[in-house]
Motif scaffolding. Structure first.
Motif, short mmCIF file in Angstrom:
data_model
loop_
_atom_site.label_atom_id
_atom_site.label_comp_id
_atom_site.label_asym_id
_atom_site.label_seq_id
_atom_site.Cartn_x
_atom_site.Cartn_y
_atom_site.Cartn_z
N GLU A 220 0.82 -1.21 0.00
CA GLU A 220 0.00 0.00 0.00
C GLU A 220 0.86 1.26 0.00
O GLU A 220 0.50 2.27 -0.62
CB GLU A 220 -0.94 -0.01 1.20
CG GLU A 220 -2.04 -1.04 1.15
CD GLU A 220 -1.57 -2.46 1.49
OE1 GLU A 220 -2.35 -3.41 1.30
OE2 GLU A 220 -0.41 -2.61 1.95
N ASP A 221 1.99 1.22 0.70
CA ASP A 221 2.90 2.37 0.73
C ASP A 221 3.53 2.58 -0.66
O ASP A 221 3.73 3.72 -1.09
CB ASP A 221 4.00 2.17 1.77
CG ASP A 221 3.46 2.13 3.18
OD1 ASP A 221 2.37 2.69 3.42
OD2 ASP A 221 4.13 1.53 4.05
N ALA A 222 3.86 1.46 -1.33
CA ALA A 222 4.44 1.55 -2.66
C ALA A 222 3.48 2.24 -3.63
O ALA A 222 3.88 3.12 -4.41
CB ALA A 222 4.81 0.16 -3.17
N LEU A 223 2.22 1.86 -3.57
CA LEU A 223 1.23 2.48 -4.46
C LEU A 223 1.06 3.96 -4.14
O LEU A 223 0.89 4.78 -5.06
CB LEU A 223 -0.11 1.75 -4.35
CG LEU A 223 -0.13 0.28 -4.79
CD1 LEU A 223 -1.57 -0.22 -4.83
CD2 LEU A 223 0.53 0.09 -6.15
N TRP A 224 1.11 4.30 -2.85
CA TRP A 224 0.99 5.72 -2.47
C TRP A 224 2.18 6.52 -3.00
O TRP A 224 2.00 7.60 -3.57
CB TRP A 224 0.89 5.87 -0.96
CG TRP A 224 0.95 7.32 -0.56
CD1 TRP A 224 0.01 8.28 -0.79
CD2 TRP A 224 2.05 7.98 0.08
NE1 TRP A 224 0.44 9.51 -0.32
CE2 TRP A 224 1.68 9.35 0.22
CE3 TRP A 224 3.28 7.55 0.57
CZ2 TRP A 224 2.53 10.29 0.82
CZ3 TRP A 224 4.11 8.48 1.17
CH2 TRP A 224 3.73 9.83 1.28
N MET A 225 3.39 5.99 -2.85
CA MET A 225 4.56 6.71 -3.35
C MET A 225 4.49 6.91 -4.86
O MET A 225 4.81 7.99 -5.38
CB MET A 225 5.85 5.96 -2.97
CG MET A 225 6.25 6.16 -1.52
SD MET A 225 7.89 5.49 -1.15
CE MET A 225 7.50 3.75 -0.96
N ASP A 226 4.03 5.88 -5.57
CA ASP A 226 3.89 6.03 -7.02
C ASP A 226 2.82 7.05 -7.38
O ASP A 226 2.95 7.78 -8.38
CB ASP A 226 3.56 4.68 -7.66
CG ASP A 226 4.80 3.84 -7.91
OD1 ASP A 226 5.92 4.38 -7.82
OD2 ASP A 226 4.64 2.64 -8.19
N SER A 227 1.77 7.12 -6.56
CA SER A 227 0.73 8.12 -6.84
C SER A 227 1.28 9.54 -6.65
O SER A 227 0.92 10.46 -7.39
CB SER A 227 -0.49 7.90 -5.93
OG SER A 227 -0.23 8.26 -4.59
N GLU A 228 2.19 9.71 -5.67
CA GLU A 228 2.80 11.02 -5.47
C GLU A 228 3.76 11.35 -6.63
O GLU A 228 3.87 12.51 -7.04
CB GLU A 228 3.54 11.07 -4.14
CG GLU A 228 2.64 11.02 -2.92
CD GLU A 228 1.63 12.15 -2.89
OE1 GLU A 228 1.97 13.28 -3.29
OE2 GLU A 228 0.47 11.90 -2.48
N THR A 229 4.44 10.34 -7.15
CA THR A 229 5.28 10.56 -8.33
C THR A 229 4.43 11.04 -9.50
O THR A 229 4.82 11.97 -10.23
CB THR A 229 6.01 9.26 -8.72
OG1 THR A 229 6.86 8.85 -7.65
CG2 THR A 229 6.85 9.47 -9.98
N GLN A 230 3.27 10.44 -9.67
CA GLN A 230 2.38 10.86 -10.75
C GLN A 230 1.84 12.27 -10.51
O GLN A 230 1.63 13.04 -11.46
CB GLN A 230 1.23 9.87 -10.92
CG GLN A 230 1.68 8.50 -11.43
CD GLN A 230 2.42 8.61 -12.76
OE1 GLN A 230 3.64 8.69 -12.81
NE2 GLN A 230 1.67 8.62 -13.85
N ASN A 231 1.62 12.62 -9.24
CA ASN A 231 1.21 13.99 -8.93
C ASN A 231 2.28 14.98 -9.36
O ASN A 231 1.98 16.04 -9.93
CB ASN A 231 0.95 14.14 -7.43
CG ASN A 231 -0.34 13.49 -6.98
OD1 ASN A 231 -1.21 13.17 -7.80
ND2 ASN A 231 -0.49 13.30 -5.68
N VAL A 232 3.54 14.65 -9.05
CA VAL A 232 4.64 15.53 -9.44
C VAL A 232 4.71 15.63 -10.96
O VAL A 232 4.87 16.73 -11.53
CB VAL A 232 5.97 15.03 -8.87
CG1 VAL A 232 7.16 15.79 -9.47
CG2 VAL A 232 5.97 15.17 -7.35
#
Length: 308
Positions: A220-232
């Motif tokens: 779940e943390d991995a998916l959240w980090m990737d979602s923040e990458t996509q936000n950037v």
């Protein structure tokens, strides 16, 4: 121009003078810029620096003895490639908060009061800091990038405007960041951990170290980090569009997500992201940066910006 993803941090082969005690910009001949220049017969001025944030593009670098990257542009510059923003929002800090493993500094304790890394997506303090920095990168209220020196985040739209002013004939390509993790749980392992006294965690985890079972990230943390990458990446893309329209100049955004698909931690294919390991008592600076294959994928992504 830009940060460690543009400099070639993680390839392990750096130009003289950029891998010293005084200068750790870690510019590599394997980075995407030199690869694109060599393939297309271009003259290259290479100023990207590991650790750089938006501040270091338009101001002298406060960590390495280098001038503002923008100072190397001129009216003769025809193409500018730039990757920046990750250090502004604190990618390294986020990874430090989300990784479980020996020798990894944590940003802050998680929502449940533990500090072993798992469950970082529930760390409200971490999420609030990241959101504030992302807004500043996109042109919102001011914020500072993390690091040993204070650097205000410069809205990328403003950075691009200054680049155009310094190189009015140049086409500008801003290159984004790849996702670091795969999305399929089938590529993660399932295990119950007891990482701290009185605490246990069950679920799916991804090995991210050079030694199995030593460093890992919760699914779940991995998916959240990737979602923040996509936000950037979304902020970078919008900033490119806004700056080009406002200044009437040519600027494009190149998204590496499709070419890196599957080539990440637990992505199911060969990994183009370096695993973490310790360099003495601290994590190696090239951890979580593209390998030479990853930089080559970046170079292929950029080919249309040169030939188009």
């Amino acid at each position: 121009m830009g940060d460690s993803f543009a400099s070639g941090e993680g390839t392990g082969d750096y130009y003289p003078g950029t891998d010293t005690g005084a200068d750790t910009c870690h510019r590599s001949p394997h980075a995407y810029g030199p690869q694109v220049a060599q393939t297309n017969g271009l003259d290259l001025t290479f100023v990207a620096c590991s650790g750089a944030a938006t501040w270091d593009i338009v101001h002298p670098n406060q960590s390495d003895p280098e001038p503002a990257q923008i100072s190397q542009l001129s009216s003769d510059t025809k193409l500018v490639t730039l990757t920046v923003g990750g250090n502004d929002v604190g990618f390294t800090q986020v990874l430090g908060a989300c990784l479980h493993g020996t020798g990894i500094p944590n940003f802050d304790k998680n929502a449940n009061g533990t500090d072993y890394g798992y469950g970082c997506k529930g760390n409200l303090k971490l999420r609030a800091v990241v959101t504030t920095r992302e807004r500043a990168l996109g042109g919102g209220a001011g914020a500072s990038a993390p690091g040993p020196v204070t650097r205000s985040i410069v809205a990328l739209k403003n950075v691009l405007g200054q680049i155009h002013a310094a190189a009015p004939s140049a086409k500008i390509t801003v290159v984004g960041y790849p996702k670091l993790f795969g999305t399929s749980k089938s590529n993660y392992f399932t295990k119950k951990y007891s990482p701290a006294p009185g605490a246990s965690v069950s679920g799916s985890f991804c090995d991210v170290g050079n030694t199995p079972g030593v460093w890992s990230v919760q699914y779940e943390d991995a998916l959240w980090m990737d979602s923040e990458t996509q936000n950037v990446n979304a902020i970078l893309a919008k900033s490119v569009s806004d700056a080009g329209r406002a200044g009437n100049f040519s600027a494009v955004f190149a998204d590496p997500t499709p070419v890196f698909d599957g080539h990440s931690f637990c992505g199911g294919k060969s990994n183009w992201i370096n695993p973490i390991h310790l360099d003495g008592s601290t994590p190696w600076s090239g951890s979580f940066h593209p390998t030479i294959d990853g930089q080559s994928a970046y170079a292929q992504l950029l080919t249309p910006t040169v030939t188009g």
